[in-house]
Each structure stands twice: as C-alpha cells, then as structure tokens.
Motif scaffolding. Structure first.
Motif, short mmCIF file in Angstrom:
data_model
loop_
_atom_site.label_atom_id
_atom_site.label_comp_id
_atom_site.label_asym_id
_atom_site.label_seq_id
_atom_site.Cartn_x
_atom_site.Cartn_y
_atom_site.Cartn_z
N GLY A 34 27.76 42.16 -3.68
CA GLY A 34 26.31 42.19 -3.50
C GLY A 34 25.98 42.87 -2.18
O GLY A 34 26.72 42.71 -1.21
N LYS A 36 22.35 44.66 0.10
CA LYS A 36 20.99 45.20 0.13
C LYS A 36 20.47 45.33 1.56
O LYS A 36 20.85 44.56 2.44
N PHE A 131 20.20 36.00 -1.02
CA PHE A 131 20.34 36.67 -2.32
C PHE A 131 19.89 35.77 -3.47
O PHE A 131 20.05 34.55 -3.42
N HIS A 132 19.34 36.40 -4.51
CA HIS A 132 19.14 35.72 -5.79
C HIS A 132 20.46 35.81 -6.54
O HIS A 132 21.15 36.83 -6.44
N GLU A 134 21.23 36.60 -9.45
CA GLU A 134 21.39 37.78 -10.32
C GLU A 134 21.67 39.06 -9.52
O GLU A 134 21.95 40.11 -10.10
N GLU A 135 21.60 38.98 -8.20
CA GLU A 135 21.92 40.15 -7.37
C GLU A 135 23.42 40.28 -7.08
O GLU A 135 23.86 41.25 -6.47
N LEU A 136 24.19 39.28 -7.50
CA LEU A 136 25.64 39.32 -7.27
C LEU A 136 26.34 39.80 -8.53
O LEU A 136 26.14 39.25 -9.61
N HIS A 150 27.41 39.92 -14.21
CA HIS A 150 26.96 38.95 -13.22
C HIS A 150 28.07 37.98 -12.89
O HIS A 150 28.86 37.62 -13.74
#
Ligand code: UDP
Length: 151
Positions: A34, A36, A131-132, A134-136, A150
């Motif tokens: 992940g 960002k 992080f959410h 679903e971002e991993l 995911h």
C-alpha cells in the motif's frame, strides 16, 4: 505476515527523495502492499503520535507532520518491523549510523525524513489510522498477468 507502516515525512517529499527511499526497501526484498501521497489531518497526526502528548516537542511535531504531503506506505515481510527500524537508524540523525537513512540524509532531530513502526502492534494501529483496508493490495509477481488482490 508481518507488516509495518513507513511514512516519508514532509521534508523527504519536499527534497524529492520518495523514489530513492522506496528503492531501499524494494531492493532489500520487502513487499509493498500500500502507498499514497497524503496530507495528515490534525486528528490523524494526534492519533499517530498519541504516545508523545506530554513531550516538549509534541506541538512542533504535529505542526511539522501536517505541514505538507507525506508518502505513507505499508510494507510486508518476515521481520520487516525490526529491519526497517535498523535501515532507518536512530531518532537523532546525528547519532544514526552512516548507511542508515537518517545517518545518510539528515542532521535534525525533528526533520528526520522517515517514520517506521516500533512493533507489529503499533504498525496495525498506524496502518488503520492512515489507510482504508481496500487500499492494501497483494500481487503475485510470478503470474503472467498482474493481478492485484485485496489483502
Ligand atoms: N522528535 C523530535 N525531538 C525529539 C525526539 C523526537 O522532534 O527530541 C520527533 C522526531 O521527528 C521523531 C518523532 O518525534 O521521529 C517521534 O519520536 P520517537 O521517539 O518515536 O522516534 P522514532 O520512532 O521516530 O525514531
């Protein structure tokens, strides 16, 4: 699998060091799951540094970490928490060994380039703060077609 939260602080982003620092962890062999560019909200910064509330540098630390974009990452691998702390070096860059990130690229205790979780438990809390789920993502580099899954 063990995970850690690594965050390139605003000084690293401003100094155009994202690529160089990500490369160190890729070359070591850890897996990036992940990443960002983000700006920490004050609430996220307070939660991230909750253990330092009563420290004299707390106010400055919050101001610094929310001052600009950070590059937040989740890395996975056996022993990744302890090894990334070794690769990062001591908190005070003037005491950090050459060859470590802080030892090679910083001199200031506050503006020390990068954060790394100090335990798997801290990592879990810090990842959830930034992080959410679903971002991993994980992917199998040996598949002919890159399929992101995911975690
Ligand atoms: N820090 C600071 N002054 C100090 C000690 C720490 O500004 O005297 C900042 C520094 O950015 C450090 C962060 O507070 O990275 C968190 O401190 P900690 O002791 O958790 O160090 P770390 O785990 O980042 O090495």
């Amino acid at each position: 699998m063990e995970k850690t939260f690594l965050m390139l602080k605003p000084d690293a982003v401003q100094r155009r060091m994202i690529g160089k620092l990500v490369q160190r962890f890729e070359e070591k062999g850890f897996e990036l799951i992940g990443a960002k560019l983000m700006r920490m909200t004050m609430a996220q910064a307070e939660a991230h540094y909750a253990e330092h509330t009563d420290k004299p540098f707390y106010g400055e630390l919050l101001e610094f970490i929310t001052s600009g974009p950070v590059f937040a990452m989740v890395w996975q691998g056996e022993g990744v928490v302890a090894m990334s702390r070794l690769m990062i070096g001591k908190t005070n860059p003037l005491e950090a060994a050459p060859g470590t990130i802080r030892g090679d690229f910083a001199t200031d205790k506050g503006n020390n380039i990068i954060h790394g979780s100090d335990s798997p438990e801290s990592a879990e809390r810090e990842v959830a703060n930034a992080f959410h789920p679903e971002e991993l993502l994980i992917f199998d580099p040996f598949l002919p077609k890159l399929e992101a899954l995911h975690v």
